[in-house]
Design a protein around this motif. Structure first.
Motif, mmCIF file in Angstrom:
data_model
loop_
_atom_site.group_PDB
_atom_site.id
_atom_site.type_symbol
_atom_site.label_atom_id
_atom_site.label_comp_id
_atom_site.label_asym_id
_atom_site.label_seq_id
_atom_site.Cartn_x
_atom_site.Cartn_y
_atom_site.Cartn_z
ATOM 1 N N LEU A 108 0.846 -1.196 0.000
ATOM 2 C CA LEU A 108 0.000 0.000 0.000
ATOM 3 C C LEU A 108 0.882 1.246 0.000
ATOM 4 C CD1 LEU A 108 -2.728 1.550 0.480
ATOM 5 C CD2 LEU A 108 -2.360 1.174 2.935
ATOM 6 N N VAL A 109 0.619 2.151 -0.924
ATOM 7 C CA VAL A 109 1.317 3.443 -0.936
ATOM 8 C C VAL A 109 0.348 4.489 -0.406
ATOM 9 C CG1 VAL A 109 2.386 5.211 -2.395
ATOM 10 C CG2 VAL A 109 2.773 2.783 -2.892
ATOM 11 N N ILE A 110 0.750 5.227 0.606
ATOM 12 C CA ILE A 110 -0.098 6.304 1.138
ATOM 13 C C ILE A 110 0.279 7.619 0.461
ATOM 14 C CG2 ILE A 110 -0.611 7.703 3.185
ATOM 15 C CD1 ILE A 110 -0.495 5.213 4.863
ATOM 16 N N GLY A 111 -0.719 8.266 -0.142
ATOM 17 C CA GLY A 111 -0.486 9.557 -0.775
ATOM 18 C C GLY A 111 -1.080 9.576 -2.166
ATOM 19 N N GLY A 112 -1.037 10.722 -2.806
ATOM 20 C CA GLY A 112 -1.654 10.821 -4.126
ATOM 21 C C GLY A 112 -1.022 11.911 -4.965
ATOM 22 N N GLY A 113 0.277 12.121 -4.793
ATOM 23 C CA GLY A 113 0.970 13.151 -5.579
ATOM 24 C C GLY A 113 1.944 12.534 -6.562
ATOM 25 N N GLY A 114 2.785 13.380 -7.123
ATOM 26 C CA GLY A 114 3.769 12.921 -8.093
ATOM 27 C C GLY A 114 4.780 11.969 -7.477
ATOM 28 N N ARG A 115 5.189 12.266 -6.258
ATOM 29 C CA ARG A 115 6.141 11.385 -5.556
ATOM 30 C C ARG A 115 5.553 9.982 -5.415
ATOM 31 N NH1 ARG A 115 7.027 14.085 -0.294
ATOM 32 N NH2 ARG A 115 4.780 13.971 -0.415
ATOM 33 N N GLU A 116 4.276 9.920 -5.043
ATOM 34 C CA GLU A 116 3.644 8.615 -4.831
ATOM 35 C C GLU A 116 3.416 7.894 -6.160
ATOM 36 O OE1 GLU A 116 2.514 11.490 -3.358
ATOM 37 O OE2 GLU A 116 3.545 11.046 -1.464
ATOM 38 N N HIS A 117 3.145 8.650 -7.223
ATOM 39 C CA HIS A 117 3.015 8.011 -8.535
ATOM 40 C C HIS A 117 4.361 7.378 -8.912
ATOM 41 C CE1 HIS A 117 1.489 8.366 -12.997
ATOM 42 N NE2 HIS A 117 1.877 7.149 -12.668
ATOM 43 N N ALA A 118 5.443 8.100 -8.672
ATOM 44 C CA ALA A 118 6.774 7.561 -9.004
ATOM 45 C C ALA A 118 7.099 6.341 -8.137
ATOM 46 C CB ALA A 118 7.833 8.645 -8.831
ATOM 47 N N LEU A 119 6.722 6.383 -6.873
ATOM 48 C CA LEU A 119 6.953 5.222 -5.988
ATOM 49 C C LEU A 119 6.154 4.015 -6.483
ATOM 50 C CD1 LEU A 119 6.860 6.854 -2.429
ATOM 51 C CD2 LEU A 119 8.809 5.673 -3.475
ATOM 52 N N ALA A 120 4.899 4.252 -6.850
ATOM 53 C CA ALA A 120 4.051 3.158 -7.334
ATOM 54 C C ALA A 120 4.612 2.598 -8.636
ATOM 55 C CB ALA A 120 2.615 3.662 -7.542
ATOM 56 N N TRP A 121 5.103 3.472 -9.492
ATOM 57 C CA TRP A 121 5.685 3.070 -10.783
ATOM 58 C C TRP A 121 6.882 2.146 -10.554
ATOM 59 C CZ3 TRP A 121 10.459 4.706 -13.094
ATOM 60 C CH2 TRP A 121 10.563 4.461 -14.478
ATOM 61 N N SER A 122 7.682 2.494 -9.563
ATOM 62 C CA SER A 122 8.863 1.692 -9.246
ATOM 63 C C SER A 122 8.461 0.375 -8.564
ATOM 64 C CB SER A 122 9.767 2.528 -8.340
ATOM 65 O OG SER A 122 11.063 2.084 -8.400
ATOM 66 N N ALA B 66 -2.438 -5.661 3.706
ATOM 67 C CA ALA B 66 -1.159 -5.114 3.239
ATOM 68 C C ALA B 66 -0.016 -5.729 4.040
ATOM 69 C CB ALA B 66 -1.160 -3.600 3.395
ATOM 70 N N ASP B 67 0.979 -6.247 3.332
ATOM 71 C CA ASP B 67 2.173 -6.763 3.999
ATOM 72 C C ASP B 67 3.171 -5.644 4.247
ATOM 73 O OD1 ASP B 67 1.511 -9.675 3.796
ATOM 74 O OD2 ASP B 67 1.464 -9.135 1.668
ATOM 75 N N LEU B 68 3.043 -4.579 3.453
ATOM 76 C CA LEU B 68 3.979 -3.465 3.566
ATOM 77 C C LEU B 68 3.239 -2.193 3.172
ATOM 78 C CD1 LEU B 68 7.058 -2.551 3.770
ATOM 79 C CD2 LEU B 68 7.054 -2.698 1.274
ATOM 80 N N THR B 69 3.458 -1.118 3.944
ATOM 81 C CA THR B 69 2.877 0.182 3.610
ATOM 82 C C THR B 69 4.014 1.186 3.477
ATOM 83 O OG1 THR B 69 0.831 -0.356 4.758
ATOM 84 C CG2 THR B 69 1.280 1.985 4.408
ATOM 85 N N VAL B 70 3.972 1.967 2.414
ATOM 86 C CA VAL B 70 5.007 2.974 2.170
ATOM 87 C C VAL B 70 4.330 4.340 2.233
ATOM 88 C CG1 VAL B 70 6.765 3.788 0.552
ATOM 89 C CG2 VAL B 70 6.199 1.343 0.643
ATOM 90 N N VAL B 71 4.829 5.218 3.111
ATOM 91 C CA VAL B 71 4.185 6.522 3.310
ATOM 92 C C VAL B 71 4.907 7.581 2.493
ATOM 93 C CG1 VAL B 71 3.368 8.184 5.021
ATOM 94 C CG2 VAL B 71 3.694 5.784 5.672
#
Ligand code: AMP
Ligand code: GLY
Length: 405
Positions: free
Chosen positions: A4-18, A63-68
């Motif tokens: 699970l990625v917490i957030g909804g900005g460009g940084r979080e889009h890049a994290l999700a992409w990776s 979720a096994d892992l959450t990234v903030v």
């Protein structure tokens, strides 16, 4: 693993992409995510941005892992709550996040830890600040104590501007700081509490207009090319800043975990810390993730050292009409799909006619190239293909880095 990625900005889009590319990630979720993240992950609406609400979501998707991503949930204690429930999460505790959450805490901490930083004093009242405002000469830097989304810092050129700024800043304590000259570098490390993994240095462009003119923003663009700091400067940053900070946090009973972002000024007198952030930078993350060649999931889950592609990466932020002041929303965006590179969404939403603007920093157009010049050209070629009414972007992202090539 469910991530699970917490957030909804460009940084979080890049994290999700990776994370989407990680061999360890089976299902990817984001809360709340954004129209760009939707292509990579299941986006979950959030009724309320509280640690409890995030915990409920994490439980519901196992979720096994959450990234903030952002700082607000960290400062609100999301990591404390998840850990108390035995859930794995990447980020610092609320107390450790005070390094970002309070400029007064951060400044006092740096003094206790012996971390080089600008001279400063804290004023509890505007009267005290007025009385002492000239102590460091001018320009002088004024910083509101609490979180201010990158907008709580004012650089005043003279006494008149400083007095005006004092009246403008939010109520509460302020830090009055010596103005430092030099080049700014974003130096971010990841730590699991034991090992420390430095990421490649990046350079943000904070001012809204070309040539670093105009008011500061959250960041108008960033690049990452492996040349921003020399190996010797990285050593200095680790020895003088990162290690003393992490050791002192441990000694004070608030051990640090997650990403620690040191905003550095490379002065003629050596490296000095302008600020700490308790998270990854935005738009630094977009450039970083584009250049990362190793598995981000494996960094979090297996402590695998991050590796970088040789090609530099550049992220140019396309901003909405009015940003960084009053922002207009609802402008239809054209050309994202056909621009030929990664476009990380930040302030966007789905409207009846398609994706439209919904915030100040709208998109982070990110590309790489065989050298920095090519990376810049590739990024701006893509920027030229995207249009929306009122858009503006800096034309000089990465130019500072060209003299190192
Ligand atoms: P901060 O949130 O503390 O990083 O401040 C935001 C921006 O203000 C920094 O990225 C710098 O561009 C600028 N700034 C902050 N502190 C100083 C300082 N002491 N001297 C010069 N510029 C500063
Ligand atoms: N780009 C600066 C920050 O994320 O604070």
């Amino acid at each position: 693993m469910n991530v699970l990625v917490i957030g909804g900005g460009g940084r979080e889009h890049a994290l999700a992409w990776s994370l989407k590319q990680s061999k360890l990630v089976k299902k990817l979720y984001a809360a709340p995510g954004n129209p760009g993240i939707e292509a990579l992950a299941t986006c979950l609406p959030i009724q309320e941005a509280s640690p409890e609400a995030y915990l409920q979501l994490a439980e519901s998707i196992q979720a096994d892992l959450t990234v903030v991503g952002p700082e607000a949930p960290l400062v609100a204690g999301v990591v404390d709550l998840f850990r108390a429930q035995g859930r794995r999460i990447i980020g610092p505790t609320a107390q450790a996040a005070q390094l970002e959450g309070s400029k007064v805490f951060s400044k006092n901490f740096m003094t206790r830890a012996g971390v080089p930083t600008a001279g400063a004093f804290t004023s509890d009242t505007p009267e005290d600040a007025v009385a002492r405002i000239g102590e460091f000469g001018f320009p002088v830097v004024l910083k509101a104590d609490g979180l201010a989304a990158g907008k709580g810092v004012i650089i005043a050129q003279d006494r008149g501007q400083a007095l005006e700024a004092l009246a403008k800043l939010p109520q509460g304590r302020i830090v009055v700081e010596e103005f430092l000259r030099g080049e700014e570098v974003s130096f971010i490390v990841y730590t699991d509490g034991h090992r420390v993994f430095p990421l490649e240095a990046t350079q943000d462009h904070k001012a809204v207009w070309d040539g670093d003119q105009g008011p500061n923003t959250g960041g108008m663009g960033a690049y990452c090319d492996g040349r921003i700091l020399t190996p010797r400067q990285v050593d200095q940053a680790m020895v003088q800043v990162i290690h003393p900070t992490l050791e002192r946090m441990k000694a004070e009973g608030t051990p640090y975990t997650g990403f620690l972002y040191a905003g550095l000024m490379m002065t003629t007198g050596g490296v000095k810390v302008l600020e700490f952030n308790a998270r990854l930078g935005d738009p630094e993350t977009q450039a970083l993730m584009h250049r990362l060649s190793s598995d981000l999931g494996a960094l979090f889950l297996e402590g695998e050292m991050p590796q970088w592609k040789p090609e530099p990466s550049v992220c140019v932020v396309m901003a909405a009409h009015g940003y960084p002041a009053q922002v207009r929303t609802g402008d239809l965006i054209h050309g994202i799909e056909s621009c030929g590179t990664e476009v990380f969404h930040a302030g966007t939403r789905r409207g009846s006619a398609g994706v439209e603007t919904a915030g100040g920093r709208v998109l982070g157009v990110t590309a790489s190239g065989g050298n920095l010049k090519l990376a810049i050209a590739n990024t701006y070629n893509a920027v030229d293909k995207i249009t929306f009414d009122g858009m503006h972007n800096r034309k000089d992202i990465g130019q500072k880095g060209l003299r190192r090539w």
